[in-house]
Design an enzyme around this catalytic site. Structure first.
Site, PDB file in Angstrom:
ATOM      1  N   GLU A   1      -5.671   7.200  -0.929  1.00 35.27           N
ATOM      2  CA  GLU A   1      -5.663   5.962  -0.147  1.00 35.27           C
ATOM      3  C   GLU A   1      -6.365   4.833  -0.896  1.00 35.27           C
ATOM      4  OE1 GLU A   1      -3.975   5.403   2.586  1.00 35.27           O
ATOM      5  OE2 GLU A   1      -3.248   7.467   2.513  1.00 35.27           O
TER       6      GLU A   1
ATOM      7  N   ASP B   1      -4.571   1.384  -1.984  1.00 37.15           N
ATOM      8  CA  ASP B   1      -5.180   0.083  -1.666  1.00 37.15           C
ATOM      9  C   ASP B   1      -5.355  -0.749  -2.931  1.00 37.15           C
ATOM     10  OD1 ASP B   1      -5.309   0.579   1.020  1.00 37.15           O
ATOM     11  OD2 ASP B   1      -7.448   1.051   1.070  1.00 37.15           O
TER      12      ASP B   1
ATOM     13  N   HIS C   1       0.839  -1.209   0.000  1.00 47.16           N
ATOM     14  CA  HIS C   1       0.000   0.000   0.000  1.00 47.16           C
ATOM     15  C   HIS C   1       0.870   1.253   0.000  1.00 47.16           C
ATOM     16  CE1 HIS C   1      -3.169   2.809   1.423  1.00 47.16           C
ATOM     17  NE2 HIS C   1      -2.181   3.292   2.163  1.00 47.16           N
ATOM     18  N   GLU C   2       1.886   1.262   0.865  1.00 52.03           N
ATOM     19  CA  GLU C   2       2.769   2.426   0.942  1.00 52.03           C
ATOM     20  C   GLU C   2       3.573   2.601  -0.351  1.00 52.03           C
ATOM     21  OE1 GLU C   2       2.554   4.560   3.215  1.00 52.03           O
ATOM     22  OE2 GLU C   2       1.314   3.427   4.629  1.00 52.03           O
TER      23      GLU C   2
ATOM     24  N   HIS D   1       1.663   4.402  -2.935  1.00 53.13           N
ATOM     25  CA  HIS D   1       1.700   5.866  -2.851  1.00 53.13           C
ATOM     26  C   HIS D   1       2.885   6.424  -3.645  1.00 53.13           C
ATOM     27  CE1 HIS D   1      -1.574   6.676  -0.167  1.00 53.13           C
ATOM     28  NE2 HIS D   1      -1.109   5.902   0.800  1.00 53.13           N
TER      29      HIS D   1
END
Length: 414
Positions: free
Chosen positions: A354, A358, A276-277, A280
């Site tokens: 976000e 995801d 997930h990070e 980003h």
């Protein structure tokens, strides 16, 4: 505007903000139901659901008391000329504008810390302790306050002194010169916060070779994400709550895992969180976030440069002598409606990001593992899983857990 008009506007903004926050809190509390909602079945059991509500309610009561005292204190400081009195006190020791400002904010911050200390103590050693989260010792608690104060004096005081010095040297160029300084500082902190500031409070050790490190490196290579630094932080010295974060840019980026997170999640779930990070970064959210923050800061300094020279700002706070620091206090309150609007826009943008991160983890790694990790972290931290929509709109930079699970079509195994 006259000083009187400015005074009334300042007091109106303070009152509006306070009562808006209380209304949102009440809406959030009333959104709870005594029985476990159907949408939470299979995620929370009834006992855990009640415990999460008790925990959130305990935090709300303390927050309400703290914010009420803060509001009354700020209101009275303005109405009774408290800021002007502190300004006069500082001027008894020096006539240098930079030193006056440093003394002024030193007194204000010290008083604020003293007033806030009992609430911080109660939150840590009563509420967090009661619900099994606290791992902080009295020694660590005291050292944190001391270290935080020293860093605040060095960094905050240093930046303030530099900004005032720039203001005294120039007027027309103040806003962009001050913005350049703060922009440089923001970028520096983004790159080096974990390696420069965090060590004052926590130990960070390289992740040992093994299954977890191999799994992280394998996914990073698969996602074409260059990663050389994975660290474990002793978050358990303060709380049992797990966390993880990325910091830095370019070659300076690093992954930091709380030891509590490693103990709580499986290897697959940890990698899903990191996926997930990484999402980003791959979606350029980090760079765009920095750019937007810099633009907001530039806008603020531009507007600030227009008003800071107006003596009516200081007069509104009860002082006959105009000072940069008094103007900064008044402007900070007057600017807060613009800051709130920009914050709401940033929250909408952040929640969108976000969802994208995801989705990246779902498509490129394992959405089921990500959902499992989010559920475990929410349950273990007794998060509020049914916040009011208005509360989410104003305060949440992330979608709610249920929104995130729905977006990745998460289905819990029976």
């Amino acid at each position: 505007m006259t000083p009187t008009v400015i005074l009334y506007v300042i007091l109106s903004i303070l009152a509006f903000d306070f009562f808006l926050e209380r209304i949102l809190d009440v809406l959030n509390l009333r959104n709870w139901t005594p029985e476990l909602p159907i949408v939470l079945e299979g995620i929370y059991d009834q006992e855990k659901y009640k415990k999460s509500q008790d925990y959130q309610r305990a935090k709300y009561k303390l927050s309400f008391l703290s914010s009420t005292i803060s509001f009354i204190g700020s209101f009275l400081m303005i109405v009774l000329g408290g800021f002007a009195w502190v300004d006069e006190l500082a001027r008894q020791f020096t006539d240098h504008p930079i030193l006056i400002a440093l003394l002024f904010f030193g007194v204000i911050m010290l008083a604020s810390s003293i007033v806030g200390m009992p609430f911080t103590y109660y939150s840590t050693f009563v509420i967090e302790e009661k619900y099994g989260f606290n791992r902080t010792t009295i020694k660590t608690f005291i050292l944190d306050r001391i270290k935080g104060g020293i860093l605040g004096i060095i960094i905050g005081g240093g930046l303030l002194a530099l900004l005032i010095w720039i203001y005294l040297q120039t007027t027309d160029n103040f806003w962009w010169m001050a913005w350049s300084v703060l922009a440089g500082f923001m970028i520096f902190m983004t790159m080096f916060y974990s390696s420069v500031i965090v060590p004052f409070f926590n130990k960070q050790t390289p992740l040992e070779d093994g299954e977890l490190k191999s799994a992280i490196e394998e996914f990073a290579n698969k996602a074409d994400f260059k990663l050389d630094n994975v660290f474990v932080m002793d978050g358990s010295k303060r709380s049992s709550k797990g966390n993880a974060y990325f910091s830095g840019l370019g070659a300076k980026k690093r992954i930091v895992l709380f030891d509590t997170l490693i103990n709580e999640l499986t290897t697959e779930e940890i990698v899903a969180v990191l996926a997930h990070e990484i999402g980003h970064y791959q979606k350029k959210h980090t760079l765009s976030g920095i750019a937007l923050s810099l633009m907001q800061t530039g806008l603020m300094f531009y507007i600030f440069s227009i008003f800071i020279g107006n003596p009516a700002l200081s007069e509104a706070l009860g002082s006959e002598v105009h000072g940069f620091h008094l103007g900064l206090i008044a402007f900070g309150i007057l600017y807060s409606p613009i800051s709130t609007i920009l914050g709401l826009i940033m929250n909408v943008w952040s929640r969108h990001n976000e969802y994208q991160a995801d989705e990246f983890a779902d498509v490129n790694y394992n959405g089921k593992a990500l959902g499992d990790a989010l559920i475990k972290l929410s349950i273990s931290s007794l998060s509020n899983l049914t916040p009011h929509k208005a509360y989410v709109f104003f305060y949440y930079s992330h979608p709610t857990l249920l929104q995130r699970l729905k977006a990745i079509n998460y289905k819990k195994e029976s």
